[in-house]
Design a protein around this motif. Structure first.
Motif, mmCIF file in Angstrom:
data_model
loop_
_atom_site.group_PDB
_atom_site.id
_atom_site.type_symbol
_atom_site.label_atom_id
_atom_site.label_comp_id
_atom_site.label_asym_id
_atom_site.label_seq_id
_atom_site.Cartn_x
_atom_site.Cartn_y
_atom_site.Cartn_z
ATOM 1 N N VAL A 97 -37.740 12.994 55.841
ATOM 2 C CA VAL A 97 -37.330 12.023 57.453
ATOM 3 C C VAL A 97 -38.517 12.372 58.659
ATOM 4 O O VAL A 97 -38.641 11.398 58.645
ATOM 5 C CB VAL A 97 -36.186 11.764 57.830
ATOM 6 C CG1 VAL A 97 -36.256 10.275 58.965
ATOM 7 C CG2 VAL A 97 -35.329 11.219 56.880
ATOM 8 N N GLN A 98 -38.547 13.631 58.921
ATOM 9 C CA GLN A 98 -39.779 13.730 60.186
ATOM 10 C C GLN A 98 -40.778 13.211 59.798
ATOM 11 O O GLN A 98 -41.944 13.577 60.468
ATOM 12 C CB GLN A 98 -39.072 15.229 60.288
ATOM 13 C CG GLN A 98 -40.001 15.752 61.990
ATOM 14 C CD GLN A 98 -39.317 14.621 62.939
ATOM 15 O OE1 GLN A 98 -39.407 13.603 63.290
ATOM 16 N NE2 GLN A 98 -38.333 14.648 63.448
ATOM 17 N N ARG A 99 -41.257 13.561 58.045
ATOM 18 C CA ARG A 99 -42.881 14.451 58.204
ATOM 19 C C ARG A 99 -43.237 12.003 58.001
ATOM 20 O O ARG A 99 -44.168 11.812 57.519
ATOM 21 C CB ARG A 99 -42.859 14.142 56.640
ATOM 22 C CG ARG A 99 -42.813 15.793 56.069
ATOM 23 C CD ARG A 99 -43.658 16.454 55.158
ATOM 24 N NE ARG A 99 -43.437 17.633 55.259
ATOM 25 C CZ ARG A 99 -42.198 18.761 54.305
ATOM 26 N NH1 ARG A 99 -41.688 18.037 53.534
ATOM 27 N NH2 ARG A 99 -42.689 19.639 54.509
ATOM 28 N N ARG A 100 -42.377 11.563 57.984
ATOM 29 C CA ARG A 100 -42.827 9.960 58.182
ATOM 30 C C ARG A 100 -44.136 10.115 59.416
ATOM 31 O O ARG A 100 -44.496 9.484 59.483
ATOM 32 C CB ARG A 100 -41.497 9.688 58.549
ATOM 33 C CG ARG A 100 -40.549 8.802 57.843
ATOM 34 C CD ARG A 100 -39.755 7.606 58.157
ATOM 35 N NE ARG A 100 -38.875 7.868 57.245
ATOM 36 C CZ ARG A 100 -37.165 7.367 57.436
ATOM 37 N NH1 ARG A 100 -37.394 6.709 58.276
ATOM 38 N NH2 ARG A 100 -36.409 6.543 56.069
ATOM 39 N N ASN A 101 -44.124 10.934 60.635
ATOM 40 C CA ASN A 101 -44.117 10.786 62.403
ATOM 41 C C ASN A 101 -45.520 11.743 62.156
ATOM 42 O O ASN A 101 -46.629 11.673 62.649
ATOM 43 C CB ASN A 101 -43.390 11.243 63.302
ATOM 44 C CG ASN A 101 -42.034 10.820 63.158
ATOM 45 O OD1 ASN A 101 -42.302 9.237 63.622
ATOM 46 N ND2 ASN A 101 -40.663 10.847 62.472
ATOM 47 N N LEU A 102 -45.823 12.374 61.025
ATOM 48 C CA LEU A 102 -46.916 13.600 61.125
ATOM 49 C C LEU A 102 -47.214 13.557 59.654
ATOM 50 O O LEU A 102 -46.947 13.853 58.581
ATOM 51 C CB LEU A 102 -46.242 14.780 60.971
ATOM 52 C CG LEU A 102 -45.496 15.314 62.648
ATOM 53 C CD1 LEU A 102 -43.613 15.291 62.682
ATOM 54 C CD2 LEU A 102 -45.746 16.599 63.557
ATOM 55 N N GLN A 103 -48.760 12.898 59.949
ATOM 56 C CA GLN A 103 -49.104 12.725 57.850
ATOM 57 C C GLN A 103 -50.455 13.797 58.336
ATOM 58 O O GLN A 103 -51.035 14.364 59.282
ATOM 59 C CB GLN A 103 -49.471 11.105 57.455
ATOM 60 C CG GLN A 103 -47.988 11.253 57.634
ATOM 61 C CD GLN A 103 -47.810 11.335 55.919
ATOM 62 O OE1 GLN A 103 -48.821 10.808 54.998
ATOM 63 N NE2 GLN A 103 -46.348 11.702 56.072
ATOM 64 N N MET A 104 -50.850 13.985 56.703
ATOM 65 C CA MET A 104 -52.463 15.064 57.073
ATOM 66 C C MET A 104 -53.106 14.245 55.947
ATOM 67 O O MET A 104 -52.807 13.846 54.951
ATOM 68 C CB MET A 104 -51.661 16.387 56.427
ATOM 69 C CG MET A 104 -52.294 17.645 56.124
ATOM 70 S SD MET A 104 -52.124 19.093 56.433
ATOM 71 C CE MET A 104 -53.811 20.041 56.389
ATOM 72 N N VAL A 105 -54.296 14.430 55.782
ATOM 73 C CA VAL A 105 -55.196 14.187 55.830
ATOM 74 C C VAL A 105 -56.681 15.314 54.768
ATOM 75 O O VAL A 105 -56.732 15.794 55.959
ATOM 76 C CB VAL A 105 -56.729 13.297 56.429
ATOM 77 C CG1 VAL A 105 -57.618 12.473 55.405
ATOM 78 C CG2 VAL A 105 -55.866 12.220 56.645
ATOM 79 N N PHE A 106 -56.834 15.686 53.787
ATOM 80 C CA PHE A 106 -56.863 16.918 53.692
ATOM 81 C C PHE A 106 -58.351 16.593 53.388
ATOM 82 O O PHE A 106 -59.640 15.588 53.147
ATOM 83 C CB PHE A 106 -56.496 16.825 52.306
ATOM 84 C CG PHE A 106 -55.247 17.151 51.836
ATOM 85 C CD1 PHE A 106 -54.880 18.477 52.099
ATOM 86 C CD2 PHE A 106 -54.176 16.134 51.842
ATOM 87 C CE1 PHE A 106 -53.226 18.522 52.607
ATOM 88 C CE2 PHE A 106 -52.509 16.296 51.936
ATOM 89 C CZ PHE A 106 -52.079 18.167 52.370
ATOM 90 N N GLN A 107 -59.364 17.774 52.948
ATOM 91 C CA GLN A 107 -60.924 17.782 53.114
ATOM 92 C C GLN A 107 -61.416 16.850 52.232
ATOM 93 O O GLN A 107 -61.773 15.859 51.861
ATOM 94 C CB GLN A 107 -60.775 19.095 52.851
ATOM 95 C CG GLN A 107 -62.814 19.969 52.668
ATOM 96 C CD GLN A 107 -63.128 21.266 52.844
ATOM 97 O OE1 GLN A 107 -62.123 22.320 52.826
ATOM 98 N NE2 GLN A 107 -63.960 21.391 52.602
ATOM 99 N N ASP A 108 -60.603 17.451 50.670
ATOM 100 C CA ASP A 108 -61.037 16.369 48.963
ATOM 101 C C ASP A 108 -60.833 15.811 48.818
ATOM 102 O O ASP A 108 -59.803 15.685 48.536
ATOM 103 C CB ASP A 108 -61.464 17.926 48.297
ATOM 104 C CG ASP A 108 -61.689 17.429 47.265
ATOM 105 O OD1 ASP A 108 -62.334 15.861 46.752
ATOM 106 O OD2 ASP A 108 -61.918 17.658 45.868
ATOM 107 N N PRO A 109 -60.898 14.421 48.963
ATOM 108 C CA PRO A 109 -59.792 12.976 49.168
ATOM 109 C C PRO A 109 -59.731 12.604 47.506
ATOM 110 O O PRO A 109 -59.044 12.043 46.897
ATOM 111 C CB PRO A 109 -60.792 12.126 49.346
ATOM 112 C CG PRO A 109 -62.709 12.149 48.990
ATOM 113 C CD PRO A 109 -62.327 13.603 49.615
ATOM 114 N N TYR A 110 -60.974 13.483 46.572
ATOM 115 C CA TYR A 110 -60.838 13.438 45.124
ATOM 116 C C TYR A 110 -59.757 14.085 44.971
ATOM 117 O O TYR A 110 -58.600 13.855 43.486
ATOM 118 C CB TYR A 110 -61.945 13.445 44.306
ATOM 119 C CG TYR A 110 -61.833 12.924 42.816
ATOM 120 C CD1 TYR A 110 -62.063 12.108 42.815
ATOM 121 C CD2 TYR A 110 -61.857 13.761 42.010
ATOM 122 C CE1 TYR A 110 -62.349 10.900 41.175
ATOM 123 C CE2 TYR A 110 -61.312 13.113 40.614
ATOM 124 C CZ TYR A 110 -62.093 12.189 40.453
ATOM 125 O OH TYR A 110 -61.985 12.230 39.366
ATOM 126 N N ALA A 111 -59.382 15.124 45.442
ATOM 127 C CA ALA A 111 -58.179 16.126 44.714
ATOM 128 C C ALA A 111 -57.132 15.815 45.039
ATOM 129 O O ALA A 111 -56.431 16.380 44.516
ATOM 130 C CB ALA A 111 -58.604 17.416 45.613
#
Length: 287
Positions: A97-111
């Motif tokens: 539930v808490q992860r709704r508030n903290l999200q991550m964008v990674f380095q390689d969008p294709y992966a």
């Protein structure tokens, strides 16, 4: 150029990290070498609307720190307080539930994007995990809105990752991260895999989103010119520890630690931000 967003004044920390520690491996019997310390006694705070950059050479522990904050890697000790609640102590269900508030964008969008799912399905994925966030009938309109926010046309909803450029894929990854309306985005080298001309497009999207939505960013990057453009404060990481933190201009104009001085010396031209970033608002975002 879009104005660098400033943190909300006199507000309590949105995120507070205290003495976070993470190591990997233990020595075998008879071995003298100890575990590898990836994150060593790290503490910092992040306010609403603030962009904090974490810089350092490869292997300094930046990405491990980012993953530890989201419990993608388990910390050995320490606290990660989101609005005063230590997320390291939450059950798996509570953390979901808490992860709704903290999200991550990674380095390689294709992966990070499933190659057999179209953009509509990719952006919808968080709502399958959190079905109470948005009613199914409202999802098509929300997908269109998210695509518009990252400057992609509506017909991109039918495309697959291999039909898009690297910059377009990263903008889809950002749209997916925004689907749950988080307060914090952790951006782990989000443009380092892209061409410089494409980087400007993605950076403009991130700056505009932060200004409009009041997002807080933890921005991990080795591009010091880019850090100077985006971040309101900087933490310099070396061998798992923060060796210097402070307001961006203070760090760049008057570094105290020898490692910080070495980093800045190895990046000539910082007094004049790259022309590609200076012209960031002039970039056509359709490509």
């Amino acid at each position: 150029m879009t104005k660098r967003p400033q943190p909300v004044e006199n507000s309590p920390p949105l995120l507070e990290v205290r003495k976070l520690y993470k190591s990997f491996g233990t020595p075998r019997r008879g071995e003298k070498l100890g575990p590898i310390i990836a994150v060593n006694d790290v503490s910092f705070s992040l306010a609403s609307g603030e962009c904090m950059a974490i810089v350092g050479e490869s292997g300094s522990g930046k990405s491990t720190l980012a993953r530890t904050l989201l419990r993608l890697v388990t910390a050995d000790s320490g606290e990660v307080l989101y609005r005063g609640k230590d997320i390291l102590t939450l059950s798996n269900a509570e953390m979901r539930v808490q992860r709704r508030n903290l999200q991550m964008v990674f380095q390689d969008p294709y992966a990070s994007l499933h190659p057999r799912q179209n953009v509509r399905r990719l952006i919808s994925e968080p709502w399958y995990i959190h079905p109470d966030v948005l009613e199914r009938s409202n999802r098509p309109a929300r997908i269109s809105q998210l695509l518009e926010q990252v400057n992609l046309p509506e017909h991109f909803a039918d495309l697959y990752p291999n039909q898009m450029s690297g910059g377009q894929r990263q903008r889809v990854a950002i749209a997916r991260a925004l689907a749950l309306e988080p307060e914090i985005l952790i951006l782990d080298e989000p443009v380092s895999a892209l061409d410089v001309s494409v980087q400007a497009q993605v950076i403009q999207v991130l700056m505009t989103l932060q200004e409009r939505l009041g997002l807080a960013y933890i921005f991990i990057s080795h591009d010091l010119a880019l850090v100077r453009l985006l971040a309101s404060k900087v933490a310099v990481m070396y061998r798992g520890a923060f060796v210097e933190t402070g307001p961006t201009e203070q760090i760049f104009s008057n570094p105290k630690h020898e490692y910080t001085k070495t980093l800045l010396a190895s990046s000539p031209g910082l007094n004049q931000v790259s022309a590609n970033y200076k012209r960031v608002e002039q970039v056509t975002l359709r490509n």
